[in-house]
Every structure is written in C-alpha cells, then in structure tokens.
Write a protein that holds these residues in place. Structure first.
Motif, PDB file in Angstrom:
ATOM      1  N   ILE A  43       0.833  -1.189   0.148  1.00  0.00           N
ATOM      2  CA  ILE A  43      -0.038  -0.136   0.064  1.00  0.00           C
ATOM      3  C   ILE A  43       0.902   1.369   0.004  1.00  0.00           C
ATOM      4  N   ALA A  44       1.908   1.282   0.646  1.00  0.00           N
ATOM      5  CA  ALA A  44       2.743   2.277   0.937  1.00  0.00           C
ATOM      6  C   ALA A  44       3.415   2.669  -0.420  1.00  0.00           C
ATOM      7  N   ASN A  45       3.994   1.536  -1.153  1.00  0.00           N
ATOM      8  CA  ASN A  45       4.746   1.823  -2.424  1.00  0.00           C
ATOM      9  C   ASN A  45       3.601   2.366  -3.472  1.00  0.00           C
ATOM     10  N   ARG A  46       2.457   1.912  -3.470  1.00  0.00           N
ATOM     11  CA  ARG A  46       1.299   2.344  -4.443  1.00  0.00           C
ATOM     12  C   ARG A  46       0.993   3.735  -4.061  1.00  0.00           C
ATOM     13  N   THR A  47       0.970   3.941  -2.807  1.00  0.00           N
ATOM     14  CA  THR A  47       0.533   5.358  -2.310  1.00  0.00           C
ATOM     15  C   THR A  47       1.497   6.290  -3.117  1.00  0.00           C
ATOM     16  N   TRP A  48       2.830   6.314  -2.806  1.00  0.00           N
ATOM     17  CA  TRP A  48       3.791   7.065  -3.294  1.00  0.00           C
ATOM     18  C   TRP A  48       3.874   6.955  -4.694  1.00  0.00           C
ATOM     19  N   ARG A 107      12.843   6.000  -2.254  1.00  0.00           N
ATOM     20  CA  ARG A 107      11.517   5.621  -1.373  1.00  0.00           C
ATOM     21  C   ARG A 107      11.211   4.213  -1.150  1.00  0.00           C
ATOM     22  N   THR A 161       0.949  12.196 -10.071  1.00  0.00           N
ATOM     23  CA  THR A 161      -0.068  13.499 -10.185  1.00  0.00           C
ATOM     24  C   THR A 161       0.914  14.643 -10.464  1.00  0.00           C
ATOM     25  N   ARG A 203       1.249   6.814  -7.008  1.00  0.00           N
ATOM     26  CA  ARG A 203       0.255   7.544  -7.377  1.00  0.00           C
ATOM     27  C   ARG A 203       0.400   8.995  -7.114  1.00  0.00           C
ATOM     28  N   THR A 204       1.106   9.366  -5.824  1.00  0.00           N
ATOM     29  CA  THR A 204       1.389  10.758  -5.620  1.00  0.00           C
ATOM     30  C   THR A 204       2.358  11.295  -6.329  1.00  0.00           C
ATOM     31  N   SER A 205       3.302  10.447  -7.068  1.00  0.00           N
ATOM     32  CA  SER A 205       4.282  11.143  -7.670  1.00  0.00           C
ATOM     33  C   SER A 205       3.772  11.143  -9.469  1.00  0.00           C
TER      34      SER A 205
END
Length: 441
Positions: free
Chosen positions: A91-96, A171, A102, A98-100
C-alpha cells in the motif's frame, strides 16, 4: 521424515528473509554478500541444532543448540512480522507511486492530438516544420521543454530521485529498511520476553473437575499434573529441583508425570533427573512415556524412572481407593517399534462402576480413550503452543491445546508443560504445573 520437512521449509524461509532483510535493504554487492553469508550461516546453525546433539550428545554440543534454537525463535517472529507487513508495504509503495504520478501545481499537460499533429507535420515537411514543432512545444509548460513520463503524460518535474514514485529507488529503499528495522526490533523483543518466561518459575494452576462416579470419600482428591519437563542441554539440574519444589508444595495426593521428561540419554542427563527422587505425595508418583522418551532411549529411562521412585504405567492400570488410574504408552512407541498404546490391555475388564483417570501424553489419544469409557484424561505434549501463533498450527492436530476440554464425552485436561522444547522461549503459553482437584457429583 522430520528432517526432510525441516530441509524443505528452511530453504524457502531463509530465501525470503534474505530478500526482505538483505537484498531489499542494501545497495552494494559487498553488503549483499555479507548478508547472504550471515543468513546461510544461521540456516546451517539451525539444522545443526537438530542433528549434532544426536551425533555427539546433548551436553557436549550445548552451544550449537543454543545458537540454532535461539535463531529459530527470532526467525519465527521475523517471518510472522514481515508477512504481516507485506500488505502495508504494498500500500505504501502504491500510494507514493500515485502521488508522484499526479502533476504538480503549475505543470500543464500537452494535448495528445496537438502534439501528434505537430510531430506528423515535422515528419512531412522536414526541417522547416521541425522548427514549428519546437515552437509549439515551447508553448506547453512554463519554461522548459516537457519530458514524457509515460502514457502520454508530459511533465516538467524531474525523475532523478527527488520527486519520488516508482522511478525513485530511494523511497522503496526507505520502506524496505523501515520494515526490516521494525521486524528486527519486534522479533528480538518478543524473543527476549519469551526467554524470560520460559526460564522463569512455572505458573501454578488449580482446576476442579467433577466426575460422576467419584465416591464421596474421594471428593477433593488432588493430583499434581506435570508434563514436558524436557531435561536437556539447555536446562540444568536447577530446572528439575525447582519443579520438585513446586510440586511438593502442592501437598497432592498423587503425582502424575505425563511424558516428555527428557531430551537425551540416561548417561547424559541422569544427574539432572536425580532430584525427581525427592517427589512426595500420599499415593505415589506415576509416569507415562511421551514421544521424546522414544528418541532418548525409552527402556533405559523407564528403568531410571523406576529407580527414582516413580511407577511407569505401560498400558496398565491400578486401583487407588475408589479410583481407577490407568496409563498408556505414547503413540510414537508404536511408530518406532517400541510398543505403542494398548487401550484394551490398560482398560479391559475393569470395574465399570469406578471412575477412570487416564494418563496419556498426547490429547489426540482421547478419541480412543472415549471408546473405552474414560472419564478424565490428563495430557501434555502441546506446550500450549509454546510460541503464539504456533498454537493455531498445533490446533490442527490436537483436539485440546491447553486447559480443560472434552472429546466424545471424555473430559481432557492438557497442561502447558513445565519446560520447553527447542528454543528456550515461551510466548503466550507460560510453563505450568496444575493441581487437579477431583470433585464428586
């Protein structure tokens, strides 16, 4: 068979630990080589802990079991913790990611059709049209020529590691290292707590169990139940002295030792077992074999137990006041050709009006005991799981893991045992000695 299973399991687990603790957290070949050597050395130590004591003796090799078994405990909790962290890591890897992905404020996306038209024009008209494309591209974004970052996205941001995301290894490295540190601290902390529990004093339990056929004259009859003492290379004579002291302090009418007394030969561990000669009760002490006796020279230990004042019950029974006390061999005796349980011999032609208390090392033997009308079976073997959450796995094999249960109408009480097997670690299942008080109904 046992060692084959160990080999099959040890390899993949250590590869997984190498992947999460070494490969994912280091960036240099030298660091990975050092980590790989350490993981392999610990795997070898673990295997040696099972093999070497059987070759050169339990006491002579105590350092090897200590290292191997302690690693087994740490490995177990590393594995559990890392597996629990797998989902948060993803989840942490996918969240970051998606953030990058955007676009940041002030960044404009080119219109795909416009860019495509310009590029087509450049291809058709040569250098002159290329200049137009350059001019058009200059209108997209603010001050720089945009960079395509995938799937038609044009971004003015950098992918050199400063903005994060899937293209940013720093990251992913941070997440991997954080998980490894958390798992390491958790595993060592739990193991340290477990060592303190395993080597500490046993918990003294007291349980009242009603028996329908028990005569009024025996109401309140007390049986001190102990099992899985596991005298071995990591215990010492003080372990047995302490157990004797606690049992004698219970002032029991009868003492029941439900198997797995030792992990080694009489020659090696006879001195550690010697304090058991000091056990005291009104109606004596009785012993049945566990699976570990058959790995340690059962016949020699049966003779030694008798010499120490305990009476072995090998598929036999006796009458004590208004009670039938019976004992059967462990199922491992039959598997190893040394004589397994014989319920017919132990319980056949008995007085059906008297209650039967059966000593049987493994709770699973209660299924057969129930067929012979046993009122209460006293067992050990499970260690209460010894290290949570291993109790969940043990529950797949045994009908009762700890405490009082029932199997096909027969009451079964299972003690956690007073010792440990393998790692000197107990988590969620402290060692215990139980005073079973029989009550008339």
């Amino acid at each position: 068979m046992f060692f084959s299973i160990v080999l099959i399991v040890v390899g993949p687990i250590h590869w997984y630990l190498y992947k999460r603790l070494v490969k994912d957290t280091t960036t240099t070949k030298r660091g990975r080589r050092i980590g790989a050597v350490a993981i392999i050395a610990l795997a070898v130590a673990l295997l040696a802990a099972f093999i070497v004591p059987r070759v050169i003796g339990a006491k002579a090799s105590w350092v090897i079991p200590l290292v191997g078994y302690m690693w087994l405990a740490v490995l177990f909790y590393l594995l559990v913790t890392l597996l629990v962290l797998e989902l948060p890591r993803v989840i942490a890897n996918r969240t970051w990611a998606r953030t990058s992905a955007t676009p940041s404020a002030g960044t404009t996306l080119a219109e795909p059709g416009l860019v495509g038209a310009a590029v087509t024009g450049a291809a058709a008209d040569g250098d002159a049209q290329s200049a137009k494309v350059t001019g058009l591209a200059g209108q997209v974004g603010e001050s720089e020529t945009p960079k395509a970052t995938g799937a038609g996205q044009v971004d003015g941001s950098s992918t050199d590691g400063k903005s994060g995301g899937p293209a940013d290894p720093s990251r992913r490295l941070l997440i991997a290292r954080s998980a490894a540190i958390f798992a390491g601290l958790t595993a060592t902390g739990i193991t340290a707590y477990g060592v303190q529990t395993a080597l500490g004093d046993p918990v003294l339990k007291r349980v009242q169990i009603p028996l329908a056929k028990l005569p009024r004259s025996m109401d309140g009859y007390k049986i001190a139940l102990v099992s899985d003492i596991h005298l071995g290379p990591l215990t010492g004579v003080e372990h047995s002295r302490r157990i004797v002291r606690f049992i004698n302090g219970m002032n029991a009418d009868l003492i029941a030792v439900a198997g797995d007394l030792v992990d080694g030969s009489v020659a090696e561990l006879g001195d550690e077992a010697a304090p058991l000669a000091e056990l005291r009760s009104r109606d004596g002490a009785y012993f049945v074999t566990g699976n570990h006796e058959y790995f340690s020279g059962a016949e020699e230990w049966l003779a030694e137990v008798s010499r120490l004042g305990m009476r072995p019950l090998q598929n036999e029974r006796l009458e004590i006041r208004g009670l039938t006390l019976a004992g059967v061999n462990d199922v491992s005796g039959g598997d190893l050709g040394a004589g397994g349980p014989d319920f017919g011999k132990a319980l056949g032609d008995r007085d059906p009006n008297k209650p039967v208390v059966l000593l049987a090392h493994q709770p699973i033997q209660a299924f057969e005991a129930a067929k012979h009308g046993v009122d209460l079976q006293l067992s050990g073997h499970t260690h209460g799981g010894q290290m949570v959450p291993f109790n969940l796995i043990a529950g797949l094999q045994q009908p009762v893991i700890s405490g009082l249960g029932e199997v096909d109408g027969t009451q079964v009480y299972v003690t956690n045992g007073a010792g440990f097997w393998g790692p000197p670690v107990r988590v969620g299942a402290p060692p215990d000695i139980t005073l079973v008080e029989l009550r008339a109904m």
